[in-house]
Write a protein that holds these residues in place. Structure first.
Motif, short mmCIF file in Angstrom:
data_model
loop_
_atom_site.label_atom_id
_atom_site.label_comp_id
_atom_site.label_asym_id
_atom_site.label_seq_id
_atom_site.Cartn_x
_atom_site.Cartn_y
_atom_site.Cartn_z
N ARG A 226 39.49 -45.27 10.90
CA ARG A 226 38.62 -44.18 10.42
C ARG A 226 37.57 -44.71 9.45
O ARG A 226 36.43 -44.25 9.45
N SER A 227 37.97 -45.70 8.61
CA SER A 227 37.02 -46.29 7.66
C SER A 227 35.89 -47.00 8.38
O SER A 227 34.73 -46.95 7.94
N VAL A 228 36.22 -47.67 9.49
CA VAL A 228 35.20 -48.36 10.27
C VAL A 228 34.32 -47.36 11.02
O VAL A 228 33.09 -47.43 10.98
N ASP A 229 34.96 -46.41 11.70
CA ASP A 229 34.21 -45.47 12.53
C ASP A 229 33.26 -44.61 11.71
O ASP A 229 32.18 -44.23 12.20
N SER A 230 33.64 -44.27 10.49
CA SER A 230 32.78 -43.43 9.65
C SER A 230 32.04 -44.25 8.59
O SER A 230 31.44 -43.70 7.67
N GLY A 231 32.07 -45.58 8.74
CA GLY A 231 31.36 -46.45 7.81
C GLY A 231 29.88 -46.51 8.12
O GLY A 231 29.39 -45.91 9.08
N SER A 232 29.17 -47.25 7.29
CA SER A 232 27.71 -47.34 7.41
C SER A 232 27.32 -48.76 7.81
O SER A 232 27.61 -49.71 7.09
N GLU A 233 26.69 -48.91 8.98
CA GLU A 233 26.25 -50.22 9.45
C GLU A 233 24.77 -50.42 9.13
O GLU A 233 23.98 -49.47 9.18
N ALA A 234 24.42 -51.66 8.82
CA ALA A 234 23.02 -52.00 8.53
C ALA A 234 22.78 -53.44 8.94
O ALA A 234 23.71 -54.24 9.09
N THR A 235 21.52 -53.78 9.11
CA THR A 235 21.11 -55.16 9.39
C THR A 235 19.98 -55.52 8.45
O THR A 235 18.98 -54.79 8.35
N SER A 236 20.15 -56.62 7.71
CA SER A 236 19.10 -57.09 6.81
C SER A 236 19.20 -58.60 6.69
O SER A 236 20.29 -59.16 6.70
N SER A 237 18.05 -59.25 6.60
CA SER A 237 17.96 -60.71 6.49
C SER A 237 18.76 -61.39 7.61
O SER A 237 19.36 -62.44 7.40
N CYS A 239 21.52 -60.44 8.96
CA CYS A 239 22.97 -60.25 8.85
C CYS A 239 23.33 -58.80 9.15
O CYS A 239 22.65 -57.87 8.71
N ARG A 240 24.43 -58.63 9.87
CA ARG A 240 24.96 -57.30 10.14
C ARG A 240 26.03 -56.99 9.08
O ARG A 240 26.86 -57.85 8.77
N SER A 241 25.99 -55.79 8.54
CA SER A 241 27.01 -55.40 7.55
C SER A 241 27.58 -54.04 7.91
O SER A 241 26.88 -53.17 8.44
N LEU A 242 28.86 -53.88 7.62
CA LEU A 242 29.56 -52.61 7.78
C LEU A 242 30.18 -52.24 6.45
O LEU A 242 31.07 -52.94 5.95
N GLU A 243 29.69 -51.16 5.85
CA GLU A 243 30.27 -50.67 4.60
C GLU A 243 31.33 -49.64 4.95
O GLU A 243 31.02 -48.58 5.51
N LEU A 244 32.60 -49.96 4.66
CA LEU A 244 33.70 -49.07 5.02
C LEU A 244 33.61 -47.76 4.24
O LEU A 244 33.21 -47.74 3.07
#
Length: 479
Positions: A226-237, A239-244
């Motif tokens: 659930r933390s992953v599915d409702s987390g916030s994904e972004a791409t910068s510089s 790099c891909r990031s997933l904020e749980l």
């Protein structure tokens, strides 16, 4: 065979205070050769061909530092992915979240190599060989851990008992895991030949480990999903990031992967090795990395000694004088000094506990704090004032922000600055300044190609770092 390294880079490393702090954790600690523990881990994680991505599990506060450390040595431009935890939940939550994310993006058959970011390994050829052995076993559905043949009866490590009679091709079933033993038990383990140090490194497919989580700790896995599915994904510089998602991650149990899976699963195997592994867990172990002089002293920095023996002294900014002492660990930083007996370095964590209880900033931050846009250093502070040296990297900018309780004077020392101050936008060159009253929206931008260096003088009734309201931010920190 494609291997996806997963580097777990968290934990304050309280036994390595005062260099390791909550905002500058143990994996970022630089060794004598100038490389951090994290960078060394990244290099060995990428020894394998066709690494499609390196995934790092860390937290939001250290994300940019961790990213910069890896990008600095990522010569092959391997894609980087970051799983950002809102708060620590031990290794089970970290691995389960990363496994679910990797399974979604790379498939259930992806081989995960899970590595703590704060270990050292001397024999990289042996490391590479045992990882390839473990990866083959992982593709057969095994949950593999790495055991280190003990060189001494260490009481600070956990142990793994293997089934020597059932091993094949370097992979053995695990009989049991043993917590840190007393000395006499550790001595018997070393003599037995079937007990190994538990390295805390693992190898399995994303599918296998999520199956074991689902069977053994289903609530934990579901909270991570659930933390992953409702987390916030972004791409910068690049790099891909997933904020749980923090609300969902609160429901993840605070337990280790050893306790959640490894001690209970019937699919666990161990690969023994002699790879020159070391858990850099104390200043005593750090000191052993520096060759001693004729008196057994190990010096990192500038020190003057008289009748001193068997001491480790680390000081990068000030001269340390030592007279008539022995068996000491002395670590000096701009705002904190540690003096400890060599035999008691495991107890440094108690000092950190006292600092935390007292609310003293030195358990959490250094005088020089790292931010995604650069650094600031507290030069002087007192009742109602604080003076900082601020360095902004080229083409970076601070958030558009406001303070309730303090005003600020900014004086440019070198470089150029674009300043948003209320309704005005002005340009400042060296030896020029501006005043920002409390309550004014403001922003600092470096439009140039060299570092912007400036002095900030804060005045007010409250000067804490939490007196900040962000309206816009390039790094995702605005509410």
């Amino acid at each position: 065979m494609k291997i996806i390294p997963v580097i777990i880079s968290g934990g304050a490393g309280t036994r390595l205070w005062p260099v390791s702090r909550e905002s500058y954790p143990k994996p970022l600690l630089k060794l004598a050769d100038g490389e951090s523990l994290l960078q060394k881990t990244f290099k060995r994680a990428t020894l394998f061909p066709e690494v499609p991505e390196v995934v790092l599990v860390t937290n939001r506060e250290t994300y940019f530092l961790t990213r910069d450390e890896c990008q600095e040595i990522n010569d092959s431009q391997i894609p980087l992915g970051f799983v950002l935890e809102p708060f620590g939940r031990n290794t089970a939550g970290a691995v389960a979240s990363a496994a679910y994310w990797i399974r979604q993006r790379h498939g259930a058959d992806s081989v995960m190599l899970v590595l703590p970011a704060d270990h050292l390994i001397e024999d990289l050829n042996q490391f590479k060989a045992v990882v390839e052995t473990a990866a083959a076993a992982a593709l057969d559905g095994r949950i593999v851990t790495f055991g280190i043949r003990p060189a001494s009866p260490e009481t600070g490590y956990g142990y793994i008992e293997l089934d020597a009679g059932q091993g094949r091709e370097g992979v053995h079933p695990v009989v049991r895991f043993i917590e840190k033993p007393k000395l006499d038990v550790a001595e018997a383990f070393v003599a037995s030949g079937i007990h190994l140090w538990n390295s805390g490194m693992f190898c399995f497919t994303a599918g296998s480990i999520t199956e074991e989580f689902a069977k053994l700790v289903p609530d934990l896995l579901q909270a991570c999903e659930r933390s992953v599915d409702s987390g916030s994904e972004a791409t910068s510089s690049g790099c891909r990031s997933l904020e749980l998602n923090a609300e969902e991650f609160k429901h993840v149990a605070d337990i280790s992967i050893d306790y959640a899976v490894m001690e209970k699963s019937d699919r666990v195997a161990v690969v023994p090795s002699n790879m020159g592994w070391s858990d850099i867990g104390s200043w005593h172990s750090i000191s052993e990395l520096t060759p001693p002089d004729s008196q057994g002293n190990r010096i990192y920095g500038d020190a003057l000694l008289h009748e001193v023996s068997n001491c480790y002294i680390k000081s990068e900014d000030r001269v340390v004088g030592a007279v008539g002492v022995k068996n000491l660990i002395i670590v000096d930083t701009p705002d904190a000094l540690l003096v400890a007996n060599r035999d008691n370095t495991q107890d440094v964590k108690h000092i950190v506990g006292q600092l935390k209880k007292a609310g003293h900033d030195s358990y959490r931050i250094h005088r020089t704090a790292h931010r995604p846009w650069g650094t600031y250093t507290v030069l002087e502070e007192g009742d109602g004032f604080k003076i900082k040296r601020i360095v902004v990297k080229p083409h970076e900018q601070l958030s558009l922000q406001m303070h309730h309780h303090r005003s600020e004077h900014w004086i440019v020392v070198s470089g150029s600055a674009t300043v948003v101050n209320g309704e005005q936008t002005i340009q400042l060159q060296p030896n020029q300044s501006t005043y920002i009253p409390a309550g004014h929206k403001h922003r600092l931008i470096n439009p140039g190609v060299i570092d912007l260096i400036m002095i900030e003088v804060q005045c007010g009734e409250y000067l804490g770092e939490d007196d900040i309201v962000r309206f816009e931010d390039s790094y995702g920190r605005a509410s």
